[in-house]
Design a protein around this motif. Sequence first.
Motif, PDB file in Angstrom:
ATOM      1  N   UNK A   1       0.670  -1.244  -0.097  1.00  0.00           N
ATOM      2  CA  UNK A   1       0.213   0.130   0.140  1.00  0.00           C
ATOM      3  C   UNK A   1       0.607   1.193  -0.177  1.00  0.00           C
TER       4      UNK A   1
ATOM      5  N   UNK B   1      -6.325   2.154   9.883  1.00  0.00           N
ATOM      6  CA  UNK B   1      -6.823   2.179   8.209  1.00  0.00           C
ATOM      7  C   UNK B   1      -8.145   1.741   8.017  1.00  0.00           C
ATOM      8  N   UNK B   2      -8.835   2.339   7.121  1.00  0.00           N
ATOM      9  CA  UNK B   2     -10.259   1.639   6.948  1.00  0.00           C
ATOM     10  C   UNK B   2     -10.165   0.500   5.737  1.00  0.00           C
TER      11      UNK B   2
ATOM     12  N   UNK C   1     -10.708  -2.350   3.073  1.00  0.00           N
ATOM     13  CA  UNK C   1     -11.824  -2.770   2.428  1.00  0.00           C
ATOM     14  C   UNK C   1     -11.676  -4.454   2.445  1.00  0.00           C
TER      15      UNK C   1
ATOM     16  N   UNK D   1     -10.880  -6.490   0.163  1.00  0.00           N
ATOM     17  CA  UNK D   1      -9.826  -7.262  -0.320  1.00  0.00           C
ATOM     18  C   UNK D   1      -8.580  -7.266   0.708  1.00  0.00           C
ATOM     19  N   UNK D   2      -8.702  -6.007   1.382  1.00  0.00           N
ATOM     20  CA  UNK D   2      -7.516  -5.993   2.605  1.00  0.00           C
ATOM     21  C   UNK D   2      -7.863  -6.930   3.507  1.00  0.00           C
TER      22      UNK D   2
ATOM     23  N   UNK E   1      -6.474   4.697   2.745  1.00  0.00           N
ATOM     24  CA  UNK E   1      -7.542   3.833   3.059  1.00  0.00           C
ATOM     25  C   UNK E   1      -8.171   3.800   1.569  1.00  0.00           C
ATOM     26  N   UNK E   2      -8.814   2.584   1.456  1.00  0.00           N
ATOM     27  CA  UNK E   2      -9.798   2.722   0.391  1.00  0.00           C
ATOM     28  C   UNK E   2     -11.478   3.224   0.448  1.00  0.00           C
ATOM     29  N   UNK E   3     -11.589   3.448   1.987  1.00  0.00           N
ATOM     30  CA  UNK E   3     -12.728   4.065   2.401  1.00  0.00           C
ATOM     31  C   UNK E   3     -12.499   5.196   3.214  1.00  0.00           C
TER      32      UNK E   3
ATOM     33  N   UNK F   1     -15.392   5.432  -2.016  1.00  0.00           N
ATOM     34  CA  UNK F   1     -14.730   4.175  -2.168  1.00  0.00           C
ATOM     35  C   UNK F   1     -14.011   3.822  -3.200  1.00  0.00           C
TER      36      UNK F   1
ATOM     37  N   UNK G   1     -12.373   0.791  -3.399  1.00  0.00           N
ATOM     38  CA  UNK G   1     -11.934  -0.721  -3.406  1.00  0.00           C
ATOM     39  C   UNK G   1     -12.683  -1.171  -4.770  1.00  0.00           C
TER      40      UNK G   1
END
Lengths: 369, 300
Positions: free
Chosen positions: A33, A52-53, A55, A57-58, B205-207, B224, B226
Amino acid sequence: MSKEEQYPYSSEIRDIIIDCIKNSDLLDFLRSKGIYYFNASQEDAAELTSRLLLDGQDLDVLRGYAYKSTQKSILTGFTLVSESFFDLSSLYNTIRTKETLVKDGYTLKSLTKKGDNEFSGEIVYHKRRPSRTAFLKYDKRDISFAIKSLSKKEWQVEVDGEKSSDGKVVQQLFEKAAEGKSISRDELLLDNLTTENTITFFDELRTGGLDKQWQVNDILRITLRKPVLTEKEEEDDGVEVADEAKKTEEVTIGDEHLSGIRQAILEGKNLRDNSFVHSAQKSGYIFTSMTYLFQHKKNGTFMQLRAEFKGNPKIFEVCLEDYGRNAEKESEKDKESLTKLSETENMKYRSLFWNAAKDIYNKLRSKAK
Amino acid sequence: MGELPAKLGNKWNDNVNALLEALGWEHIGDKDMDLPGTDDKDHGIDALLIYENPGKTVCQTVLVESKHYAKGSLSPSKLKEWIELLRKKQNQLRASSDLQKEFPVLAECSETNLGVIMCWVHDADEEYLSETFQNYLENAIIPSAPRTGLYSRIMVLDNRRIVRLVSMLQVLVKAKSFCFVYPAGINDNVQTERSKVLTVEYMMSNIIIAECQGTKEKNTTVFYFGEMEIPAVETLLSFLSKYQRLDKDRSVKIYHYENDEDTDNVTKHFKGKDYTNIKFVRMQQLSLNSEPSLNLEEDE
C-alpha cells in the motif's frame, strides 16, 4: 461477507494482527500500500494498521495471513480392518449426501479413481472457533485424502490436512460410514513402540524413509518426551490425569547434543550408539519427533521432512517443511521454495515417507510380539 | 462550480501543497527549505505541514517530499533511496530545538515521525503503476536500525492514489460545506468526530467517510476506492453498518471510483432490500498521466 461474518472493529483487527499475523507478512501487506514503518514493534504496527479503513480485499489478505501462520500440510493415516469384505469407496458414497453432515457444514466431494481400488477425495468443512472474533470465527479447512484397498477386508486411508486434528475428522467420518460393520482401526501409535524401538523407528526412517536417491544430510530438530509425575498426581495417587501435557515434559535437543548426533549420522553410525541418545533413553526419555534434511544425490534438491508422533494419543504424522534447489537454501527466496512443489508432488513425498514409516512400525511391532 | 484550470505545469511541489491544504493540512514556512537538525546540519525538505489529528491532543507534523519523475529515471533503488533519505531527515529533525525555535508551533505538535512522498510519474500508465511501480513499492525493504522505542512512518502516494484524492475533492467542493467523519472506535476517539482534515490513515485507505451539507439536508458521503464486486461491496456495507453510518432517515451516497460495464449489475444487486437510503454514484476517473488540476475553489 455474510451477515454473520461482520466487519471487525479496529480493536479486533489490532488483536488479530498481534496474535495471528507474522510481522514480516504485515510489513509485506503495508508495503503493497506504499506504507513503511520503522522501529515499530508488532503492537505499534498493529495499532497503526488498525486505524486504516480496510476494504474487503485488504481483509481477505489479512485473513489469509492469519490462517497461513498456522497452516501446514500434515499427512497422517490409518487402516480400517474388518472381519468380512467391505468396500470403503461405496460406504463413503452413501454418507456423502447425508443431510446431517451437510447441516454440520461438511462438504464431501466425489471420489476420483487413481488406480485399481485406489481413490482420492476431498472434504471441506468450516471449523468454528468459539474464542475467536467474528472475523476469524470460521476456519475453512480443505482436507484431501486417498483410500486404497490393501485386501478385501482392509483399506488404508491417508489424510492430508492443515492440522493434526484434520486426520481425526476424516477418521470419524469414515467410522460413521462403516457403522455396524464391525470395523476396527489401526494407527501408528507411539504407545505401541518400546522406548528402544522409537529410536530404531526414527533411525530407520533416516535410511529408509525415501528411496535410495535421497540421503539424509542433516538432522535439524529432535524432540524428546519424558513422562513426569505432577504434584497433583502424587497427591491423588492412582488417579489418572486426563491431560497428557501435564504428565510429560517435552524437550528439544540443544545444539550441543544435536551436533554430536549429526556428526554420528554423517559418519554412518546408528542413532542408538550415540552416547547422548543412550543416556536420554536410560533416563526414560522417548523420541517423539525428528526433522530430517534429505538431499537428492543427483540433482541436489533438498527436502526437509518432519516425522512426529502428535496428539493424544500420539499418532504418527509427516510434514514437509521445506523444499528447493540447494543453491536456494541460502537465498532470501528460500521461504518461497515450497511453493515450487506442486500439491500432488508434496503429497507424493509425504505419502512415500509415511508408508515407509508404516512398514518400519509394523516390522518393529511384529518383532516385539 | 467553475472550470478546473489547465495543468499547473511542472510546479509539482506547489500542486502537492495545494492538494494537501485542500485536505485540511496546514503548510508551515516556505516550500523547498532547509531545516536545522540535531546534527547541526541543514536538511532540505520540500514542505513541512501539520494537521489536527482527530482523537489526539497534539497535531501531527509531516515532512513532505514531492517527486516528479519519468518512468525511465525511476528504479527500485531510487525509491529505496528516497525512503531512506526521508527517514534520516525524520531522525535528524526529531526533537531539534533549532527547528522548534524557527517554528514555535512545532512544540505543540508530534515529533517529525511521519513522512509523505508524493510521487508523480508523468509518463506512467495503469500497467506501469500496477505492475512495475507496485513491484518497486513491495520490494522497498529498508533495513531497520535497532529498536529505539520511537517509531516512524513513511507513506508513498503515486499517481493512482493522488488522482483518487483529487477526484474526491471534485465531489466535495460542490457541496455547501463538507467534513470528514471519524466514527467512534476508529483512531483513538471514543466519540464520533468531524473534521476538515483528512488524516494520513484515511488518505491511505480505500474507504473514506465524509458528510456533505446539501441545499436541504446533510448527506453521509462515502468514497470507495476498492473493488466493485458484490462481496467487496457487502464488506463495505458491513463496515458502514458496524460504524453506524447507515441511517433510515438519512441518505447515504456511495461514490465509487472503480466503474466498468459490470458495476451497474453490482449496484443493482443492492438496490432496495435492506438498504433503502443508499445511492451509488460513479466518481470521475482521472487520467493517470496528466497532472490533475488542483484549483478547486468555487467561483460562483
